[in-house]
Scaffold this motif. Sequence first.
Motif, PDB file in Angstrom:
ATOM      1  N   SER A   1       5.325   8.343 -29.783  1.00  0.00           N
ATOM      2  CA  SER A   1       4.267   9.335 -29.934  1.00  0.00           C
ATOM      3  C   SER A   1       2.969   8.413 -31.027  1.00  0.00           C
ATOM      4  O   SER A   1       3.690   7.802 -32.196  1.00  0.00           O
TER       5      SER A   1
ATOM      6  N   TYR B   1      11.577   7.237 -33.256  1.00  0.00           N
ATOM      7  CA  TYR B   1      12.673   7.715 -32.674  1.00  0.00           C
ATOM      8  C   TYR B   1      13.936   7.025 -33.899  1.00  0.00           C
ATOM      9  O   TYR B   1      14.817   7.700 -34.261  1.00  0.00           O
TER      10      TYR B   1
ATOM     11  N   ALA C   1       6.951  14.965 -29.538  1.00  0.00           N
ATOM     12  CA  ALA C   1       5.151  15.013 -29.721  1.00  0.00           C
ATOM     13  C   ALA C   1       4.644  15.080 -31.069  1.00  0.00           C
ATOM     14  O   ALA C   1       5.068  15.781 -32.012  1.00  0.00           O
TER      15      ALA C   1
ATOM     16  N   HIS D   1      10.405  18.690 -27.779  1.00  0.00           N
ATOM     17  CA  HIS D   1       9.996  17.497 -27.000  1.00  0.00           C
ATOM     18  C   HIS D   1       8.586  17.407 -26.901  1.00  0.00           C
ATOM     19  O   HIS D   1       7.853  17.018 -27.810  1.00  0.00           O
ATOM     20  N   ASP D   2       8.058  17.834 -25.838  1.00  0.00           N
ATOM     21  CA  ASP D   2       6.692  17.612 -25.717  1.00  0.00           C
ATOM     22  C   ASP D   2       5.845  18.868 -25.540  1.00  0.00           C
ATOM     23  O   ASP D   2       6.534  20.030 -25.540  1.00  0.00           O
TER      24      ASP D   2
ATOM     25  N   ARG E   1       1.513  18.065 -21.598  1.00  0.00           N
ATOM     26  CA  ARG E   1       0.664  19.113 -22.267  1.00  0.00           C
ATOM     27  C   ARG E   1       0.515  20.318 -21.943  1.00  0.00           C
ATOM     28  O   ARG E   1      -0.192  20.858 -22.186  1.00  0.00           O
TER      29      ARG E   1
ATOM     30  N   PHE F   1       5.556  16.981 -14.865  1.00  0.00           N
ATOM     31  CA  PHE F   1       4.349  17.210 -15.341  1.00  0.00           C
ATOM     32  C   PHE F   1       3.778  18.258 -14.561  1.00  0.00           C
ATOM     33  O   PHE F   1       3.867  18.318 -13.331  1.00  0.00           O
TER      34      PHE F   1
ATOM     35  N   LYS G   1      -0.461  20.080 -14.144  1.00  0.00           N
ATOM     36  CA  LYS G   1      -1.768  19.755 -14.530  1.00  0.00           C
ATOM     37  C   LYS G   1      -2.750  20.651 -13.771  1.00  0.00           C
ATOM     38  O   LYS G   1      -2.746  20.960 -12.799  1.00  0.00           O
TER      39      LYS G   1
ATOM     40  N   GLN H   1       2.925  12.352 -12.941  1.00  0.00           N
ATOM     41  CA  GLN H   1       2.007  12.840 -13.858  1.00  0.00           C
ATOM     42  C   GLN H   1       0.502  12.800 -13.122  1.00  0.00           C
ATOM     43  O   GLN H   1      -0.259  12.091 -13.117  1.00  0.00           O
TER      44      GLN H   1
HETATM   45 FE1  DHE Z   1       8.091  10.415 -21.990  1.00  0.00          FE
HETATM   46  C1  DHE Z   1       5.179  11.989 -23.218  1.00  0.00           C
HETATM   47  C2  DHE Z   1       9.773  10.897 -24.827  1.00  0.00           C
HETATM   48  C3  DHE Z   1      11.064   9.455 -20.489  1.00  0.00           C
HETATM   49  C4  DHE Z   1       6.280   9.350 -19.273  1.00  0.00           C
HETATM   50  N1  DHE Z   1       7.574  11.242 -23.733  1.00  0.00           N
HETATM   51  C5  DHE Z   1       6.393  12.034 -23.956  1.00  0.00           C
HETATM   52  C6  DHE Z   1       6.319  12.775 -25.366  1.00  0.00           C
HETATM   53  C7  DHE Z   1       7.693  12.255 -25.829  1.00  0.00           C
HETATM   54  C8  DHE Z   1       8.506  11.536 -24.577  1.00  0.00           C
HETATM   55  C9  DHE Z   1       8.412  12.805 -27.096  1.00  0.00           C
HETATM   56  C10 DHE Z   1       5.353  13.445 -25.976  1.00  0.00           C
HETATM   57  C11 DHE Z   1       4.469  12.438 -26.878  1.00  0.00           C
HETATM   58  C12 DHE Z   1       3.343  13.157 -27.590  1.00  0.00           C
HETATM   59  O1  DHE Z   1       2.773  13.977 -26.827  1.00  0.00           O
HETATM   60  O2  DHE Z   1       3.011  12.941 -28.535  1.00  0.00           O
HETATM   61  N2  DHE Z   1      10.188   9.951 -22.606  1.00  0.00           N
HETATM   62  C13 DHE Z   1      10.438  10.395 -23.945  1.00  0.00           C
HETATM   63  C14 DHE Z   1      11.967  10.326 -23.829  1.00  0.00           C
HETATM   64  O3  DHE Z   1      12.713  10.513 -24.825  1.00  0.00           O
HETATM   65  C15 DHE Z   1      12.292  10.249 -22.555  1.00  0.00           C
HETATM   66  C16 DHE Z   1      12.729  11.371 -21.924  1.00  0.00           C
HETATM   67  C17 DHE Z   1      13.436   9.019 -22.250  1.00  0.00           C
HETATM   68  C18 DHE Z   1      13.264   7.739 -22.909  1.00  0.00           C
HETATM   69  O4  DHE Z   1      14.199   6.881 -22.880  1.00  0.00           O
HETATM   70  O5  DHE Z   1      12.031   7.319 -23.270  1.00  0.00           O
HETATM   71  C19 DHE Z   1      11.005   9.921 -21.877  1.00  0.00           C
HETATM   72  N3  DHE Z   1       8.581   9.436 -20.210  1.00  0.00           N
HETATM   73  C20 DHE Z   1       9.762   9.362 -20.024  1.00  0.00           C
HETATM   74  C21 DHE Z   1       9.963   8.557 -18.470  1.00  0.00           C
HETATM   75  O6  DHE Z   1      10.670   7.758 -18.016  1.00  0.00           O
HETATM   76  C22 DHE Z   1       8.289   8.601 -18.146  1.00  0.00           C
HETATM   77  C23 DHE Z   1       8.402   9.549 -16.738  1.00  0.00           C
HETATM   78  C24 DHE Z   1       7.830   7.287 -17.608  1.00  0.00           C
HETATM   79  C25 DHE Z   1       7.501   6.196 -18.435  1.00  0.00           C
HETATM   80  O7  DHE Z   1       6.378   5.833 -18.536  1.00  0.00           O
HETATM   81  O8  DHE Z   1       8.218   5.813 -19.230  1.00  0.00           O
HETATM   82  C26 DHE Z   1       7.601   8.974 -19.144  1.00  0.00           C
HETATM   83  N4  DHE Z   1       6.134  10.741 -21.340  1.00  0.00           N
HETATM   84  C27 DHE Z   1       5.565  10.288 -20.443  1.00  0.00           C
HETATM   85  C28 DHE Z   1       4.348  10.572 -20.143  1.00  0.00           C
HETATM   86  C29 DHE Z   1       3.993  11.300 -21.290  1.00  0.00           C
HETATM   87  C30 DHE Z   1       5.052  11.273 -22.166  1.00  0.00           C
HETATM   88  C31 DHE Z   1       3.275  10.157 -18.923  1.00  0.00           C
HETATM   89  C32 DHE Z   1       2.440  11.825 -21.648  1.00  0.00           C
HETATM   90  C33 DHE Z   1       2.364  13.000 -20.785  1.00  0.00           C
HETATM   91  C34 DHE Z   1       1.086  13.995 -21.071  1.00  0.00           C
HETATM   92  O9  DHE Z   1       0.119  14.230 -20.223  1.00  0.00           O
HETATM   93  O10 DHE Z   1       0.531  13.944 -22.403  1.00  0.00           O
END
Ligand code: DHE
Length: 548
Positions: A226, A245, A284, A327-328, A373, A426, A428, A488
């Motif tokens: 994040s 992390y 997040a 999480h988010d 979000r 997601f 939206k 997304q």
């Molecule tokens: Fe994410 C947001 C963690 C896997 C795409 N993801 C977030 C946030 C966190 C997070 C903590 C919020 C951030 C913030 O708002 O500050 N994501 C994780 C993981 O721990 C997880 C489950 C496993 C990992 O090993 O990373 C993980 N995430 C994924 C994916 O596999 C995704 C689908 C594809 C990718 O790009 O890696 C993915 N995560 C996203 C996206 C957002 C996101 C597109 C932001 C969404 C938004 O509209 O704000």
Amino acid sequence: TGPAAMYEPSMTTLGELQVEIPGRREGDPVMTQEEFQRGTKIYFERCAGCHGVLRKGATGKALTTDLTREHGYEYLQSFITYGSPAGMPNWGTSGDMSEEDVDLMARYLLLEPPAPPEWGMPEMMETWKVLIKPEDRPTKKMNDIDIENLMSVTLRDAGEIALIDGGTYEIRSIIKTGYAVHISRISASGRYLMVIGRDGLVNMIDLWMENPETVASIKIGIEARSIETSKFEGWEDKLAIAGAYWPPQYVIMDGDTLEPKKIVSTRGMVYDEQTYHPEPRVAAILASHYKPEFIINVKETGKILMVDYTDLKNLKTTEIEAERFLHDGGLDSTHRYFITAANARNKLVVIDTKESKLVAITDTGGMTPHPGRGANFTHPTYGPVWASSHLGDESVALIGTDPEGHPDQAWQIVDTFSALGGGSLFVKTHPNSEHLYVDATLNPDAETSGSVAVFKIGDMAGEGEPDFTTLPLVEWAGITDGQPRVVQPEFNKEGTEVWFSIWNAKDKESAIVVVDDKTLELKKVIKDPRLITPTGKFNVYNTGKDVY
Ligand code: DHE
């Protein structure tokens, strides 16, 4: 030449670190140093996100050796091969891991995890680079890009982002970022784009440059997700913050240069049991619009930190007891309330950012909320609501967000209905849209994960579940090779078009599909060999202003 050539992204991830097999115990499986190293790499790439570096469990189950040894080799090997309906991927049968790797990982999990190193100020300073000093940057916008309608698109497995013009669909540039790059956020003025990779590498991109480029970078940890910037009046573009992390910590940086100013560890006590947790990861982070504060989700201890950034030497933090596995999440339409998922607990937590206080913890009635979000709209019956879909089932939950006008429904789940299927990541909408879009990215069925559900907000009144329209976006993209997934939805600035990533394997064709929000007809398929594994998309205006 130029900044791009000077800039070498750091590819050090936990998987690349040299690790030693921790002290052998009687009965430990035999494993060579090379195998252990490979196991560590695979664990980082595939498992740590859900199970934690120290394997204490979060979205995934705990995998500490007391548990893995009780289950034994055969159980682990079959679990990794076949997965489970609760969300464990079928690594073996999907072909993502070979039989040898599954065997290796089953043995690896019987051993203690290696202890990864810390990452404090000396390590950060060593990686911190200001490629173009603030005084050498443009004083006004030097390009013809409509910056507010620019999309920053994550090219996940390429470790890059694509900047795509929201009006012409033209790829304006591709910029190298961190490993398995994760999200983009924008500074309050809309000038600086901040991008973070899973390896903790932060890129700060100046959108005013003739050709937008990285002007500063830093590696803030070994694993991260994040990034955010200060948004309170008078503090626009002043500070940036990134959460890690591993090591479990956040760092507040200068908003012009990314110079690290203050690192704060999040290790500590779980909010309810009050037992020590060695790995409370930062999920997040959002900037408050009501106060000079960052709102920080600490996953494993279940705490939300409201960090006042006005005086870093005398740091004031309000620590809110929320729920584990945060999480988010996102803000409601007034930007006053932060609504976030404690996803492994099936709960939504609501924080009042004006009072810096917990308002409610609500059971969503579904399995594992995963809102991104979230989505704000005015429901014909319940008034202002915020929506989340779920990873574990097909349900969409609406929570009332209007304590003044609809006090009886505020922070209650006012309605739940079904979308396409489980595995949704997601939802939206946009203030100018009459639709709610819900993906089903991780659904095992290719037709489901290749489509999106669209609900007409005006039709949500009345008895029974609202109907939805299914848009077969993968079919529209004309991609037949592989099993691409729709992920997304993201609106353009005006809220007239909605963009979806068609996320295929690294070596296969992916695309971005743009849909006309009024007619729900296909407007554009963006294809380009450089669009490798597109996932998240961040419209500069909507992201910076928290419009969703
Ligand atoms: Fe994410 C947001 C963690 C896997 C795409 N993801 C977030 C946030 C966190 C997070 C903590 C919020 C951030 C913030 O708002 O500050 N994501 C994780 C993981 O721990 C997880 C489950 C496993 C990992 O090993 O990373 C993980 N995430 C994924 C994916 O596999 C995704 C689908 C594809 C990718 O790009 O890696 C993915 N995560 C996203 C996206 C957002 C996101 C597109 C932001 C969404 C938004 O509209 O704000």
